[in-house]
Enzyme design. Structure first.
Site: not given
Length: 260
Positions: A82, A148, A150, A155
């Site tokens: 990413d 979170n 991910h 996401e």
């Protein structure tokens, strides 16, 4: 229910996990695992193709990886997973810069394919990178898990487990942006880009081996959710429970909310 301690071996669905005493011990074990997979892939096919995560949590692993001997890096192609849209490669938070400093320079692989997310056409860059990924089978992905839940920047509630694409432009979750500030990469949330290019979930699950390195107490909730939450895009990392080739490397802090 018994407490999880260093030395514990766990399973959830088809996913396996091992718990180590410290981030350093976890990093050394993951480095040995990566080195063995790379050696075997090169011995079998003459090359290895590896995707490597970035970020503070991966540093114990990649530092230990530089100490592994007799790894044929001259036959390895590396991808990262990413990058922020609009970030220049020289920016302190650039994942391209992280890969260059922690993988390219110390290990000298045969090739490193960087995401060039400072382009004026990030959609075209995502397509270009996807083509590179699909050129040949992938041997290993070295993943992390975000606070979170991910994986890469897929996401919660946005991740698509059946995405036909292998790379795409996404909008960053507010918690992901806050995590980047808390890790010291940006001065405040307003400085964190709102978009990134990420490898999709199918791309991350495509390699023959899936190694997931998750140290630190701040990841404990995400790790617990990976083990116990329903398998769904609400917690993208839960998809790992359906992967028999996935192995998690945890330390006592990241495994603190697990039980046997």
């Amino acid at each position: 229910m018994a407490e999880v301690t260093a030395g514990s071996e766990l399973t959830a669905g088809q996913m396996r996990a091992r718990v180590f005493e410290s981030a350093e011990a976890l990093g050394r074990a993951a480095a040995r695992n990566t080195a063995e997979i790379v050696r075997n892939a090169v011995a079998a096919g003459g090359q290895a193709r590896v995707i490597i995560a970035t970020g503070n949590s991966q540093l114990p692993f990649v530092r230990a990886l530089t100490e592994e001997k007799d790894v044929p890096w001259e036959a390895v192609t590396v991808f990262h997973m990413d990058e922020y849209v609009g970030i220049e490669p020289t920016h302190p938070a650039s994942f391209q810069r992280w890969i260059a400093g922690n993988i390219t320079e110390p290990l000298r692989p045969a090739a490193v394919h960087y995401l060039q997310a400072d382009t004026t056409d990030p959609e075209a860059e995502a397509r270009r990178y996807e083509e590179l990924l699909r050129e040949a089978p992938l041997d290993l992905v070295c993943l992390g898990i975000g606070e979170n839940g991910h994986i890469a920047f897929n996401e919660p509630h946005q991740a698509d487990f059946d995405d036909p694409r292998w790379a795409r432009v996404i909008s960053l979750d507010d918690r992901s942006r806050r995590q980047q500030v808390d890790e010291g990469h940006f001065p405040d949330v307003t400085a964190v880009p709102e978009q990134a290019i990420t490898l999709t979930v199918p791309a991350l699950l495509a390699p023959r081996h899936i190694q997931v390195v998750v140290p630190e107490r701040r990841k404990a909730e995400a790790v617990a959710a990976t083990f116990t939450a329903p398998v769904s895009p609400a917690v993208p990392a839960t998809i790992l429970r359906q992967q028999p080739n996935a192995e998690l490397f945890l330390d006592s802090e990241s495994a603190a909310l697990l039980s046997v």
